[in-house]
Design a protein around this motif. Structure first.
Motif, PDB file in Angstrom:
ATOM      1  N   GLU A  97      -2.996  -3.931  -4.393  1.00 24.85           N
ATOM      2  CA  GLU A  97      -2.223  -2.723  -4.119  1.00 24.85           C
ATOM      3  C   GLU A  97      -2.234  -1.776  -5.313  1.00 24.85           C
ATOM      4  OE1 GLU A  97      -0.541  -1.818  -1.094  1.00 24.85           O
ATOM      5  OE2 GLU A  97      -2.050  -3.304  -0.556  1.00 24.85           O
ATOM      6  N   LEU A  98      -2.246  -2.345  -6.519  1.00 24.43           N
ATOM      7  CA  LEU A  98      -2.356  -1.518  -7.724  1.00 24.43           C
ATOM      8  C   LEU A  98      -3.693  -0.784  -7.735  1.00 24.43           C
ATOM      9  CD1 LEU A  98      -1.468  -0.563 -10.523  1.00 24.43           C
ATOM     10  CD2 LEU A  98      -2.423  -2.685 -11.461  1.00 24.43           C
ATOM     11  N   ALA A  99      -4.761  -1.500  -7.432  1.00 26.00           N
ATOM     12  CA  ALA A  99      -6.080  -0.877  -7.384  1.00 26.00           C
ATOM     13  C   ALA A  99      -6.143   0.194  -6.302  1.00 26.00           C
ATOM     14  CB  ALA A  99      -7.143  -1.941  -7.144  1.00 26.00           C
ATOM     15  N   GLU A 100      -5.502  -0.067  -5.172  1.00 19.99           N
ATOM     16  CA  GLU A 100      -5.497   0.902  -4.077  1.00 19.99           C
ATOM     17  C   GLU A 100      -4.777   2.181  -4.487  1.00 19.99           C
ATOM     18  OE1 GLU A 100      -4.557   0.852   0.700  1.00 19.99           O
ATOM     19  OE2 GLU A 100      -3.244  -0.295  -0.626  1.00 19.99           O
ATOM     20  N   LEU A 101      -3.621   2.034  -5.148  1.00 11.79           N
ATOM     21  CA  LEU A 101      -2.856   3.202  -5.583  1.00 11.79           C
ATOM     22  C   LEU A 101      -3.626   3.993  -6.638  1.00 11.79           C
ATOM     23  CD1 LEU A 101      -0.139   4.633  -5.178  1.00 11.79           C
ATOM     24  CD2 LEU A 101       0.780   3.270  -7.068  1.00 11.79           C
ATOM     25  N   ALA A 102      -4.241   3.285  -7.574  1.00  4.92           N
ATOM     26  CA  ALA A 102      -5.041   3.970  -8.584  1.00  4.92           C
ATOM     27  C   ALA A 102      -6.209   4.705  -7.947  1.00  4.92           C
ATOM     28  CB  ALA A 102      -5.548   2.957  -9.616  1.00  4.92           C
ATOM     29  N   GLY A 103      -6.817   4.100  -6.938  1.00  4.70           N
ATOM     30  CA  GLY A 103      -7.918   4.746  -6.231  1.00  4.70           C
ATOM     31  C   GLY A 103      -7.506   6.051  -5.575  1.00  4.70           C
ATOM     32  N   ILE A 104      -6.270   6.101  -5.090  1.00  4.34           N
ATOM     33  CA  ILE A 104      -5.766   7.339  -4.476  1.00  4.34           C
ATOM     34  C   ILE A 104      -5.712   8.460  -5.508  1.00  4.34           C
ATOM     35  CG2 ILE A 104      -3.721   8.407  -3.454  1.00  4.34           C
ATOM     36  CD1 ILE A 104      -3.122   5.722  -2.106  1.00  4.34           C
ATOM     37  N   TYR A 105      -5.252   8.122  -6.722  1.00 13.28           N
ATOM     38  CA  TYR A 105      -5.158   9.134  -7.771  1.00 13.28           C
ATOM     39  C   TYR A 105      -6.544   9.562  -8.246  1.00 13.28           C
ATOM     40  CZ  TYR A 105      -0.326   7.521  -7.783  1.00 13.28           C
ATOM     41  OH  TYR A 105       0.940   7.171  -7.410  1.00 13.28           O
ATOM     42  N   THR A 114      -6.568   6.907 -16.618  1.00  6.18           N
ATOM     43  CA  THR A 114      -5.252   7.522 -16.426  1.00  6.18           C
ATOM     44  C   THR A 114      -4.645   7.106 -15.095  1.00  6.18           C
ATOM     45  OG1 THR A 114      -5.933   9.434 -17.740  1.00  6.18           O
ATOM     46  CG2 THR A 114      -3.997   9.700 -16.356  1.00  6.18           C
ATOM     47  N   ALA A 115      -5.477   7.039 -14.043  1.00  9.75           N
ATOM     48  CA  ALA A 115      -4.997   6.646 -12.723  1.00  9.75           C
ATOM     49  C   ALA A 115      -4.426   5.239 -12.749  1.00  9.75           C
ATOM     50  CB  ALA A 115      -6.135   6.739 -11.710  1.00  9.75           C
ATOM     51  N   VAL A 116      -5.108   4.322 -13.441  1.00 12.36           N
ATOM     52  CA  VAL A 116      -4.611   2.950 -13.537  1.00 12.36           C
ATOM     53  C   VAL A 116      -3.297   2.908 -14.308  1.00 12.36           C
ATOM     54  CG1 VAL A 116      -5.078   0.661 -14.499  1.00 12.36           C
ATOM     55  CG2 VAL A 116      -6.885   1.918 -13.321  1.00 12.36           C
ATOM     56  N   ALA A 117      -3.215   3.686 -15.389  1.00 15.81           N
ATOM     57  CA  ALA A 117      -1.988   3.715 -16.187  1.00 15.81           C
ATOM     58  C   ALA A 117      -0.820   4.275 -15.385  1.00 15.81           C
ATOM     59  CB  ALA A 117      -2.209   4.548 -17.454  1.00 15.81           C
TER      60      ALA A 117
END
Length: 232
Positions: A97-105, A114-117
């Motif tokens: 889910e973290l990877a999915e959210l970062a992918g959206i950014y 920055t997206a991962v952070a």
């Protein structure tokens, strides 16, 4: 710099309630005025016109309330189901889910690091809220309860419907059709102007749009009433 963050006021924050209020009042004016004019054009008595208009007001308000309640409830059920599914996914696979959210950014133009952070910080603060907002385009708890939405819709319709109905009581019988039509168009013009101004839109466009379609609905209903009344 001030310690308080700068917050700008945007009219988009008013779209929800503005649309509901304008739509309800507009429906009230147009439907009741059209009903009154249709019955009056059929050469009905003033008493019959008042009865028809009152019945239209009550029926319309109840219909608006029921429709709004069902619509908001159905949408709320769907949103709750989606949020429940997201909650389960967060519990089972937080890394995914973290990877999915970062992918959206990243898709929105943010670089990967920055997206991962950002995703990490948001999920540490409110994981469900972050996914509901950015993945599902939902804000948890932002929607009005179904009962509140139903009452607001019924109230706005009632206020709008009361205007042409009250005109029946103050207009002489020989000028009832012209009086109700004219006053209703005036109410619609004011409503359109207020709605446009509250939404920072062009006042003339909102006024013309609401007035034109209201006049069209009233003219068609009056014509049908006249034709039916002439055959009886």
């Amino acid at each position: 710099m001030s310690a308080d963050p700068h917050r700008e006021g945007h009219v988009v924050n008013r779209i929800g309630w503005l649309r509901a209020a304008v739509l309800g009042a507009n429906d009230g004016i147009v439907s009741t005025a059209s009903l009154v004019l249709g019955v009056a054009a059929a050469n009905a008595r003033t008493t019959d016109i008042v009865i028809a208009g009152t019945a239209g007001l009550v029926a319309g308000a109840m219909s608006m309330a029921a429709g709004e309640y069902v619509s908001v409830s159905a949408q709320a059920d769907t949103e709750h189901a989606e949020i429940g599914r997201e909650r389960r996914e967060l519990a089972v696979d937080p890394v995914g889910e973290l990877a999915e959210l970062a992918g959206i950014y990243v898709e929105r133009g943010v670089d990967h690091a920055t997206a991962v952070a950002v995703a990490t910080q948001l999920m540490a603060h409110d994981a469900l809220g972050a996914h509901a907002r950015d993945e599902l385009d939902l804000t948890v708890g932002a929607r009005a309860p179904p009962v509140q939405a139903a009452l607001a819709s019924a109230a706005s319709f009632t206020v709008g419907a009361a205007m042409p109905l009250l005109a029946v009581f103050v207009m002489p019988a020989n000028r009832l059709i012209a009086g109700v039509a004219g006053s209703s168009l005036l109410f619609l013009a004011v409503l359109g102007a207020l709605g446009a101004r509250a939404g920072d839109a062009a006042v003339w466009r909102g006024t013309c749009r609401v007035t034109f379609w209201g006049a069209f609905a009233m003219a068609v209903t009056a014509l049908i009433g006249h034709l039916i009344g002439g055959t009886m």
